[in-house]
Design an enzyme around this catalytic site. Structure first.
Site, PDB file in Angstrom:
ATOM      1  N   HIS A  65       1.149  -1.260   0.392  1.00  0.00           N
ATOM      2  CA  HIS A  65      -0.363  -0.360  -0.228  1.00  0.00           C
ATOM      3  C   HIS A  65       0.802   0.891   0.058  1.00  0.00           C
ATOM      4  O   HIS A  65       0.937   1.531   1.119  1.00  0.00           O
ATOM      5  CB  HIS A  65      -0.977  -0.398   0.974  1.00  0.00           C
ATOM      6  CG  HIS A  65      -1.783  -1.183   1.019  1.00  0.00           C
ATOM      7  ND1 HIS A  65      -3.073  -0.595   1.168  1.00  0.00           N
ATOM      8  CD2 HIS A  65      -2.284  -2.407   1.290  1.00  0.00           C
ATOM      9  CE1 HIS A  65      -4.315  -1.899   1.193  1.00  0.00           C
ATOM     10  NE2 HIS A  65      -2.985  -2.720   1.372  1.00  0.00           N
ATOM     11  N   HIS A 121      -6.438   0.383   7.904  1.00  0.00           N
ATOM     12  CA  HIS A 121      -6.885  -0.728   8.276  1.00  0.00           C
ATOM     13  C   HIS A 121      -6.968  -0.737   9.762  1.00  0.00           C
ATOM     14  O   HIS A 121      -6.488  -0.462  10.826  1.00  0.00           O
ATOM     15  CB  HIS A 121      -5.774  -1.821   8.205  1.00  0.00           C
ATOM     16  CG  HIS A 121      -6.502  -2.139   6.927  1.00  0.00           C
ATOM     17  ND1 HIS A 121      -4.992  -1.808   5.801  1.00  0.00           N
ATOM     18  CD2 HIS A 121      -6.550  -2.958   5.848  1.00  0.00           C
ATOM     19  CE1 HIS A 121      -5.327  -2.136   4.402  1.00  0.00           C
ATOM     20  NE2 HIS A 121      -6.303  -2.436   4.125  1.00  0.00           N
ATOM     21  N   GLU A 156      -4.318  -2.313  11.825  1.00  0.00           N
ATOM     22  CA  GLU A 156      -3.316  -1.388  11.976  1.00  0.00           C
ATOM     23  C   GLU A 156      -2.900  -0.822  13.736  1.00  0.00           C
ATOM     24  O   GLU A 156      -2.356  -0.193  13.746  1.00  0.00           O
ATOM     25  CB  GLU A 156      -2.670  -0.634  10.756  1.00  0.00           C
ATOM     26  CG  GLU A 156      -2.462  -0.906   9.626  1.00  0.00           C
ATOM     27  CD  GLU A 156      -2.356   0.062   8.174  1.00  0.00           C
ATOM     28  OE1 GLU A 156      -1.336   0.338   7.673  1.00  0.00           O
ATOM     29  OE2 GLU A 156      -3.594   0.098   7.910  1.00  0.00           O
ATOM     30  N   MET A 184     -11.049  -7.493   5.457  1.00  0.00           N
ATOM     31  CA  MET A 184     -10.287  -7.087   6.576  1.00  0.00           C
ATOM     32  C   MET A 184     -10.444  -5.245   6.497  1.00  0.00           C
ATOM     33  O   MET A 184      -9.832  -4.309   7.233  1.00  0.00           O
ATOM     34  CB  MET A 184      -9.145  -7.153   6.826  1.00  0.00           C
ATOM     35  CG  MET A 184      -8.795  -8.251   7.217  1.00  0.00           C
ATOM     36  SD  MET A 184      -7.160  -9.435   7.416  1.00  0.00           S
ATOM     37  CE  MET A 184      -6.844 -10.712   7.524  1.00  0.00           C
ATOM     38  N   HIS A 197       0.351 -13.828   1.821  1.00  0.00           N
ATOM     39  CA  HIS A 197      -0.012 -11.946   1.804  1.00  0.00           C
ATOM     40  C   HIS A 197       0.616 -11.849  -0.170  1.00  0.00           C
ATOM     41  O   HIS A 197      -0.249 -11.550  -0.462  1.00  0.00           O
ATOM     42  CB  HIS A 197       0.842 -10.904   2.912  1.00  0.00           C
ATOM     43  CG  HIS A 197       0.417  -9.628   2.805  1.00  0.00           C
ATOM     44  ND1 HIS A 197      -0.930  -8.991   2.464  1.00  0.00           N
ATOM     45  CD2 HIS A 197       1.491  -8.899   1.990  1.00  0.00           C
ATOM     46  CE1 HIS A 197      -0.582  -7.828   1.550  1.00  0.00           C
ATOM     47  NE2 HIS A 197       0.444  -7.717   1.918  1.00  0.00           N
ATOM     48  N   ALA A 223      -9.298  -6.657  -1.675  1.00  0.00           N
ATOM     49  CA  ALA A 223      -8.906  -7.880  -2.091  1.00  0.00           C
ATOM     50  C   ALA A 223      -9.377  -8.918  -0.923  1.00  0.00           C
ATOM     51  O   ALA A 223      -9.795  -8.244   0.661  1.00  0.00           O
ATOM     52  CB  ALA A 223      -7.312  -7.947  -1.661  1.00  0.00           C
TER      53      ALA A 223
HETATM   54  N1  HPA Z   1      -9.751 -13.205   4.691  1.00  0.00           N
HETATM   55  C1  HPA Z   1     -10.064 -12.143   5.468  1.00  0.00           C
HETATM   56  N2  HPA Z   1      -8.826 -11.381   4.302  1.00  0.00           N
HETATM   57  C2  HPA Z   1      -9.085 -11.240   3.434  1.00  0.00           C
HETATM   58  C3  HPA Z   1      -8.928 -12.570   2.668  1.00  0.00           C
HETATM   59  C4  HPA Z   1      -8.818 -13.560   3.653  1.00  0.00           C
HETATM   60  O1  HPA Z   1      -9.553 -14.506   2.902  1.00  0.00           O
HETATM   61  N3  HPA Z   1      -8.017 -12.643   1.424  1.00  0.00           N
HETATM   62  C5  HPA Z   1      -7.337 -11.945   1.420  1.00  0.00           C
HETATM   63  N4  HPA Z   1      -7.615 -10.719   2.436  1.00  0.00           N
END
Ligand code: HPA
Length: 271
Positions: free
Chosen positions: A59, A81, A84, A209, A245, A111
């Site tokens: 980010h 977030h 964080e 999240m 990640h 995502a």
């Molecule tokens: N869970 C939560 N957050 C995410 C995920 C997941 O599987 N994949 C990408 N962000």
């Protein structure tokens, strides 16, 4: 908070004389949209008074102003977030700034993990509702009426009109997509398999999240929201592999080609 927001807004307005009505929040690995921006100007978060800073890998932290298919747009490259360590007010601070800058609609991207087993990594999902599993929300506290009402309606957190527009455009340009409910989980760990069974049982198609705090704040402030989630992996217990990640970001980057194509067309048709 109002005075702080106005200080941020005045700083931005001094630097940049543009009046976008549309904003896009770019999720992990989905920053590629910035590459199609013309006449670009940007401000780093760190230079904006009272603005929080981004820390997560993948980010960046800046507000990007420019034209997408001729339409003045504001892009938030790097979001805040809750995991964080920011407060919910900090997480949603940029939305308050956007409101005062004159933003009318926000396209939120993220995502996330797929719970609906008909999804696969790379699926793009229009968010049609959310489930807030953060255990808190950004509107807790004394209400400042200059921002919004004490008890905001949340019956259409993602504007139906924008959802329909996005679907029509996706069909026209041949972008495969689905629609579903996004559950916002606190993180930063990827959920347990039992949590996923529970969240799925509650009606969620995907879990991530982010996005929910910004959506709540935008609705409170009277900004329309369109949410597009990129399924980067299947949620815990559904996929066999452990989460990474790096894989999440890599899958998001691949999917972002279609997402960019789609979002640029949506923006073009926003006015
Ligand atoms: N869970 C939560 N957050 C995410 C995920 C997941 O599987 N994949 C990408 N962000």
């Amino acid at each position: 908070m109002y005075d702080k927001v106005m200080e941020s807004v005045n700083y931005i307005k001094e630097k940049i004389a543009r009046e976008p009505k549309v904003a896009v929040i770019l999720g992990s690995g989905l920053g590629g949209l910035v590459d199609v921006v013309k006449d670009m100007q940007y401000i780093d978060y760190k230079d904006i008074p009272n603005f929080p800073q981004s820390t997560v890998e993948g980010h960046e932290g800046r507000l990007v102003f420019g034209k997408i298919n001729g339409v003045e747009t504001l892009l938030m490259q790097g979001r805040f977030h809750y995991y964080e360590g920011y407060t919910m007010k900090e997480v949603t601070y940029p939305i308050y700034v956007m409101k005062q800058l004159g933003i009318k609609s926000i396209i939120v991207t993220n995502a996330c993990g797929g719970i609906n087993t008909s999804f696969k990594p790379g699926t793009l999902m229009i968010i049609n509702d959310f489930i807030n599993l953060f255990g808190t929300n950004p509107l807790i506290g004394i209400n400042d009426k200059r921002f919004g009402v004490r008890f905001p309606d949340m019956s259409e957190p993602y504007k139906r009109e924008l959802i329909e527009k996005a679907k029509t455009i996706a069909d026209e340009i041949g972008v495969e997509h689905r629609e579903g409910v996004y559950a916002g989980f606190m993180g930063p760990y990827y959920e347990t398999a039992a949590e996923i069974r529970s969240i799925g049982g509650q009606g969620a198609d995907a879990v991530g999240m982010s996005t929910v705090p910004e959506t709540i704040a935008a609705n409170y402030l009277g900004i329309d929201v369109l949410g597009i989630a990129c399924i980067t992996n299947m949620a815990t217990g559904i996929q066999k592999e452990k989460h990474s990640h790096e894989r999440v970001v890599a899958t998001a980057k691949k999917a972002s080609i279609d997402l960019c194509k789609w979002v640029t067309k949506i923006i073009e048709n926003m006015n």
